[in-house]
Every structure is written in structure tokens, then in C-alpha cells.
Design an enzyme around this catalytic site. Structure first.
Site, PDB file in Angstrom:
ATOM      1  N   ILE A  50      68.467 -43.810  41.488  1.00  0.00           N
ATOM      2  CA  ILE A  50      67.741 -45.018  41.894  1.00  0.00           C
ATOM      3  C   ILE A  50      67.768 -45.149  43.411  1.00  0.00           C
ATOM      4  CG2 ILE A  50      67.609 -47.530  41.669  1.00  0.00           C
ATOM      5  CD1 ILE A  50      69.163 -47.262  39.054  1.00  0.00           C
ATOM      6  N   PHE A  55      76.618 -44.344  51.173  1.00  0.00           N
ATOM      7  CA  PHE A  55      77.851 -44.560  50.428  1.00  0.00           C
ATOM      8  C   PHE A  55      77.815 -43.893  49.051  1.00  0.00           C
ATOM      9  CE2 PHE A  55      77.877 -48.296  53.318  1.00  0.00           C
ATOM     10  CZ  PHE A  55      79.031 -47.969  54.010  1.00  0.00           C
ATOM     11  N   ASP A 171      72.621 -47.300  54.580  1.00  0.00           N
ATOM     12  CA  ASP A 171      71.275 -46.926  55.002  1.00  0.00           C
ATOM     13  C   ASP A 171      70.301 -48.062  54.743  1.00  0.00           C
ATOM     14  OD1 ASP A 171      72.160 -44.399  55.688  1.00  0.00           O
ATOM     15  OD2 ASP A 171      71.909 -43.662  53.654  1.00  0.00           O
TER      16      ASP A 171
END
Length: 354
Positions: A50, A55, A171
Site C-alpha cells: 500500500i 520506515f 517520506d
């Protein structure tokens, strides 16, 4: 269905910072999964990714419901980095489990075994990137884009100004902003901010170089410094992505158009905003386009000290929404809720028709 958007959502400021070491036990509301249970759950969806973030990747999975054992629910599973110690993993669980904000993805569980996997709520309506850039879907309406801008500002303002924990956004991108069942935007790729003395901090600074070509501020690419002002710059670029439906970096476009912030500058300078608005939008408020563009330019200031704080950005975006209407009437349940339809928007008279 009528959605009430507040004229201004202001997170409460906290003067104290809670030490994660004081959290002796896992939050009781989190569900403990087994490694075997999650591995089996992820096979059902064939490890569908997804979110691809700094991380760790987030994959879709299907697990049994605790309330109704015969029923199954969809969740999102993040596999931690292999170099993360169990202590750091436990800290991630404790801190992320304590965060509760409507515009941040919610942690619902973790793995008890010696495996670092986090389980989040499943956000079903895909990413903002999908509705801005996919050719096979209905694009986001202008009103929905304003709402997304507001939701994202709320989430960032909370992380920057109000969180009691040292958490950070990995991000920032439209692909990592998901839309839930009520079309609220949620930020993903959230983690515990590493210490400057920690090896993770040096690793994250190095990783910045890999992502700088998309959304990172110029100073992040040059120095590797990770600050809140970097995310303010990223948010400004994201606003132009919402306005134009152009990717921040698209080297398939003609020369001079590949860098979004550079392409919009001459049109903004001459106040020719019609040239930058997504051509697929037939209904929009030209005045709100101007105001959102002005906010984006403030966020994209070269000097980080001249950029506004996210709480100030949130005020400005909220004022744009308040200037249009304090209520938004969505289409009926059987219609697509992001579709432009002049018969169904309660404030259609304020829009400019192309």
C-alpha cells in the site's frame, strides 16, 4: 450527507514532552498478533504493498475480527527494518500506539514474537496520488483538494506543534497520503524521531539523498539536515501538485516543465492561475486557487527561516475553506463522492466555470 469543516482546526499546544522510557507497558488498546497469524493474513492479499516508505513497506492483510470471530477485517502491516533492535521496536509500538489524531494513520496492533511488525488501520479509498495521476479514475474535485490540503496541514501541525512525543514523518508524498472511508486524508510513514547521536539519525540523513529528487527541501539534499521546515517546503510543493495534478518531478515532460515549482513560477508571477489549474477540473473557485498558490509560494521559500510554521499554514488553509463555505454537501451514497457535479455542491454559485 453534510460534512462540516471547521473554519480553523488548531491543535492544543503542549509545553511538556513525555519521555518514552516512562511507558513501561504496551498500550492496552493495542492488539497483540502472532507472526504466524500475520504471515498467513498477508498471503491472502499476496503481500500487496500500500505504502512504500522510509520506515518500511506497508502491505495489506486480512485478519479475523476479535468482536466477530467468524468475520474478517482488512488491516495494513508494516515490516520493520532488520537492523532495528527490539528496544527500538518496543519504543515505536509504545509511542505510535499513544498517538491519536484523525489525520494520522492509527496503529492498532503489533507482533509479540521476536518479529518486528506493526499493524495499522486499513484506509480503503486509495492514495491522493492515485486520484491526481491515474488515467483510469475520476480526478479529485477542487473542493476535495481543498479538504485534502486542510487535512494534511492538520496532521503536520500536530506532528510539529502538539505531539507529546518525538515523532517524525518519513517520506512526505501524495502516494503516502491515504483517503479513508469518509474521504478524510491520513498521513502514513510515521516513526519515532532518531536521536542525533544515534546511528539511525545518520542513516536517515543518508536516506534523504535518495528521496530528495521528489519532495525534500533543497537544504535537506545539500546538508542532510532534517527539520520541520523541510516538511513545510514539501507541503508547499504538494499544494502545487494538488492545484496542477502534475508530479513534483516528471522528466517525461518538455524541458522547463520537469520541475513543478519552477514551471509554475512565471504563471504565478503574472497571476495567470488558469494556466496552472488541472485542465480536467471544470468547476473551481479561481480566488481559492490564487490563495492556495500564495500559501504554496510561502512554504517554498529558499530560506527556511522565511517559511511559515505549519500551525500558521493551517490557519491560512482554514481561512480559504471558510471563505467558500462552512459546510460541504456531498453527493448521495450511490454516486462517487469526489466527482464534480454542479447540481450537488451547495456553494456552486461561487465557482468559476471554464
Amino acid at each position: 450527507m453534510v460534512l462540516h469543516i471547521p473554519a480553523c482546526f488548531i491543535p492544543r499546544r503542549s509545553n511538556s514532552s513525555q519521555n518514552v522510557s516512562n511507558l513501561e507497558e504496551m498500550p492496552t488498546h493495542l492488539r497483540a498478533f502472532t507472526k504466524r497469524e500475520l504471515k498467513k493474513a498477508m498471503k491472502v492479499t499476496k503481500d500487496t504493498i500500500i505504502v512504500d516508505g522510509r520506515f518500511g513497506n506497508i502491505c495489506k492483510a486480512v485478519v479475523k475480527s476479535l468482536q466477530h470471530p467468524k468475520h474478517h477485517i482488512e488491516v495494513a502491516v508494516r515490516c520493520g527494518r532488520r537492523d532495528m533492535t527490539y528496544k527500538k521496536y518496543a519504543t515505536q509500538v509504545k509511542v505510535l500506539g499513544a498517538i491519536n489524531h484523525p489525520n494520522l494513520i492509527r496503529l492498532i496492533g503489533y507482533v509479540e514474537d521476536n518479529v518486528q511488525m506493526l499493524v495499522y488501520e486499513h484506509v480503503p479509498n486509495n492514495s491522493v496520488f492515485h486520484y491526481l495521476h491515474s488515467c483510469d479514475t475520476t480526478p479529485l474535485s477542487w473542493v476535495m483538494r481543498l479538504k485534502v490540503a486542510h487535512d494534511v496541514a492538520c496532521g503536520l501541525a500536530y506532528l510539529h506543534e502538539d505531539s507529546n512525543f518525538q515523532v517524525t514523518l518519513g517520506d512526505f508524498s501524495s502516494a503516502n497520503i491515504l483517503l479513508d472511508e469518509n474521504w478524510n486524508a491520513k498521513l502514513t510513514d510515521i516513526g519515532v524521531a532518531p536521536n542525533k547521536e544515534d546511528e539511525d539519525y545518520c542513516q536517515q540523513r543518508t536516506t534523504v539523498m535518495q528521496y530528495a529528487a521528489q519532495y525534500e527541501a533543497p537544504e535537506c539534499y545539500m546538508t542532510g539536515n532534517l527539520t520541520h521546515m523541510c516538511k513545510v517546503w514539501s507541503y508547499g510543493l504538494f499544494l502545487y501538485e494538488l492545484i496542477t495534478s502534475r508530479r513534483p518531478r516528471d522528466f517525461n515532460r518538455p524541458e522547463g516543465e520537469s520541475m513543478l515549482e519552477e514551471w509554475v513560477k512565471p504563471y504565478v508571477k503574472t497571476r495567470n492561475f488558469i494556466k496552472i489549474i488541472d485542465p480536467r477540473l471544470k468547476v473551481y473557485s479561481i480566488e481559492s486557487v490564487k490563495k492556495l498558490s500564495n500559501i504554496a509560494m510561502c512554504c517554498l521559500a529558499t530560506n527556511p527561516k522565511k517559511r511559515p510554521k505549519m500551525i500558521e499554514v493551517l490557519h491560512m488553509v482554514s481561512e480559504i475553506i471558510a471563505s467558500i463555505s462552512t459546510t460541504i454537501e456531498y453527493p448521495k451514497k450511490d454516486d462517487h463522492p469526489i466527482k464534480d457535479n454542479t447540481e450537488k455542491w451547495s456553494f456552486r454559485a461561487l465557482f468559476r466555470f471554464k
